[in-house]
Design a protein around this motif. Structure first.
Motif, PDB file in Angstrom:
ATOM      1  N   ASP A 238      44.162  76.136  21.355  1.00 59.91           N
ATOM      2  CA  ASP A 238      43.471  75.335  22.363  1.00 59.91           C
ATOM      3  C   ASP A 238      44.447  74.430  23.096  1.00 59.91           C
ATOM      4  OD1 ASP A 238      43.924  73.963  19.970  1.00 59.91           O
ATOM      5  OD2 ASP A 238      42.347  72.509  20.386  1.00 59.91           O
ATOM      6  N   MET A 240      45.402  70.726  24.839  1.00 58.60           N
ATOM      7  CA  MET A 240      45.112  69.293  24.807  1.00 58.60           C
ATOM      8  C   MET A 240      45.763  68.636  26.013  1.00 58.60           C
ATOM      9  SD  MET A 240      43.144  68.421  22.289  1.00 58.60           S
ATOM     10  CE  MET A 240      43.330  66.654  22.462  1.00 58.60           C
ATOM     11  N   ASP A 244      43.393  63.116  27.105  1.00 61.41           N
ATOM     12  CA  ASP A 244      42.379  63.396  26.082  1.00 61.41           C
ATOM     13  C   ASP A 244      42.921  63.098  24.677  1.00 61.41           C
ATOM     14  OD1 ASP A 244      40.576  64.195  27.996  1.00 61.41           O
ATOM     15  OD2 ASP A 244      41.095  66.326  27.842  1.00 61.41           O
ATOM     16  N   ALA A 245      44.198  63.418  24.457  1.00 62.58           N
ATOM     17  CA  ALA A 245      44.800  63.141  23.155  1.00 62.58           C
ATOM     18  C   ALA A 245      44.879  61.634  22.906  1.00 62.58           C
ATOM     19  CB  ALA A 245      46.201  63.751  23.087  1.00 62.58           C
ATOM     20  N   LEU A 248      41.452  60.454  22.104  1.00 66.88           N
ATOM     21  CA  LEU A 248      41.067  60.905  20.771  1.00 66.88           C
ATOM     22  C   LEU A 248      41.579  59.946  19.713  1.00 66.88           C
ATOM     23  CD1 LEU A 248      39.806  63.276  19.086  1.00 66.88           C
ATOM     24  CD2 LEU A 248      42.100  64.270  19.016  1.00 66.88           C
ATOM     25  N   THR A 303      43.248  74.345  15.213  1.00 67.31           N
ATOM     26  CA  THR A 303      43.271  73.917  16.607  1.00 67.31           C
ATOM     27  C   THR A 303      44.156  72.682  16.755  1.00 67.31           C
ATOM     28  OG1 THR A 303      41.365  72.443  16.391  1.00 67.31           O
ATOM     29  CG2 THR A 303      40.923  74.764  16.943  1.00 67.31           C
ATOM     30  N   ARG A 305      43.387  70.133  18.429  1.00 69.09           N
ATOM     31  CA  ARG A 305      42.510  68.970  18.283  1.00 69.09           C
ATOM     32  C   ARG A 305      42.383  68.558  16.814  1.00 69.09           C
ATOM     33  NH1 ARG A 305      38.550  66.300  21.107  1.00 69.09           N
ATOM     34  NH2 ARG A 305      36.954  65.296  19.824  1.00 69.09           N
ATOM     35  N   ASP A 306      42.138  69.527  15.942  1.00 68.18           N
ATOM     36  CA  ASP A 306      42.010  69.203  14.509  1.00 68.18           C
ATOM     37  C   ASP A 306      43.309  68.630  13.950  1.00 68.18           C
ATOM     38  OD1 ASP A 306      39.411  70.044  14.489  1.00 68.18           O
ATOM     39  OD2 ASP A 306      39.812  72.003  13.588  1.00 68.18           O
TER      40      ASP A 306
END
Length: 328
Positions: A238, A240, A244-245, A248, A303, A305-306
């Protein structure tokens, strides 16, 4: 000449065993049935207890000692992790010198090993570089064109490994990992993203992906077991966006333009987060890789994100004054 190690398994050498990736990989390889004698070396001891791996303390600058050790161990598989990232635990000059000396010592010796069956190299997506003709999501067929200091370091290590592999006619796996970030990893990108305020390029092309430590270790072990041949991109599938990071991690985004990156790097360095040019390039222009080949081979990839959630959930160090009640 005997070509197998302990209990009939292969003799494996892990360079850079003292680092977080190397020590975790060694612990994994200890339980692999195909691994016999397991050796490793680095400039500092492993960061975890190993049951049967033998560790040798060797400086990357001691090329003679490195060559002698590699020849004496006669490994059948070499996993080369002796790559030093600028801004991690080394500055630009030190990272380049350590990486070059380590590669020279290992692969000069490897080129003369008749026992060798395969080489695995820890590389990175930085080798692809950025530029006018750059492919935003390069696959393994794209020719490397590094545009940062770290990218050139990785490219030189890859070239040394390929030269040695051709000399003895063995497969060379080039695992091009995304930035490895996590609670225990001295990653310059990870340190920067954990600062209270993080610079980003408004309107930039900065989509990027990162690699979980466990996924990197699993891919290295997989490539070593199969004596994989060729480059392989290993990173979260995915995308990023830097903004957005930052959100997060509940950090404060700081819009940064042009010369402002110079000031941002100075401030980050004061707070213990050096920002080398490959991290600036990632935040301004992005860094992705096509991981469809790794997925087709069945490699598990978390991912991005994870992976970043794991990074941000690790508690920061806080300083407090002991109360009278709590003092002993």
């Amino acid at each position: 000449m005997e070509t197998t190690g302990h209990d009939g398994g292969l003799r494996v050498l892990v360079t850079g065993m003292g680092g977080e990736i190397g020590s975790l990989l060694a612990a994994r390889l200890e339980s692999e049935p195909w691994v016999g004698q397991l050796d490793g070396f680095d400039l500092s001891p492993p960061r975890r207890r190993l049951r049967r791996a033998r560790f040798h303390l060797v400086s990357p600058h001691d090329r003679r000692r490195t060559e002698e050790l590699v020849r004496s161990l006669e490994p059948e598989v070499i996993v080369h992790l002796g790559v030093y990232e600028p801004g991690s635990r080394s500055n630009d000059a030190t990272a380049a010198a350590r990486s070059a000396d380590a590669a020279a010592g290992v692969f000069v010796a490897a080129a003369g090993l008749r026992t060798l069956r395969g080489i695995v190299v820890r590389s990175g997506l930085e080798v692809y570089g950025r530029g006018r003709t750059h492919v935003d999501r390069p696959d393994e067929t794209v020719k490397p064109r590094p545009t940062t200091h770290f990218g050139r370091i990785l490219y030189d290590v890859e070239s040394a490994a390929l030269t040695a592999g051709r000399e003895v006619h063995v497969p060379v796996a080039l695992l091009r990992l995304g930035p490895i970030v996590g609670p225990h990893i001295p990653s310059p990108l990870g340190r920067l993203l954990r600062l209270p305020a993080v610079p980003f390029q408004p309107g930039g092309r900065g989509a990027f992906s990162v690699t979980h430590l466990d996924d990197a270790v699993a891919a290295l072990a997989w490539a070593a077991a199969r004596q994989y041949d060729g480059p392989l991109n290993v990173s979260g599938h995915d995308d990023m966006n830097p903004l957005d990071a930052i959100r997060l991690g509940r950090r404060i985004p700081v819009p940064t333009f042009g010369p402002g990156w110079y000031s941002a790097r100075l401030v980050a360095n004061i707070f213990g987060a050096p920002v080398p040019d490959h991290v600036v390039e990632l935040l301004r222009q992005g860094r992705l890789g096509d991981t469809s080949q790794a997925a087709s081979l069945g490699l598990p990839l978390r991912t991005s994100r994870d992976t970043l959630v794991d990074l941000f959930e690790w508690p920061s160090v806080t300083h407090s004054v002991p109360s009278a009640l709590g003092a002993v």
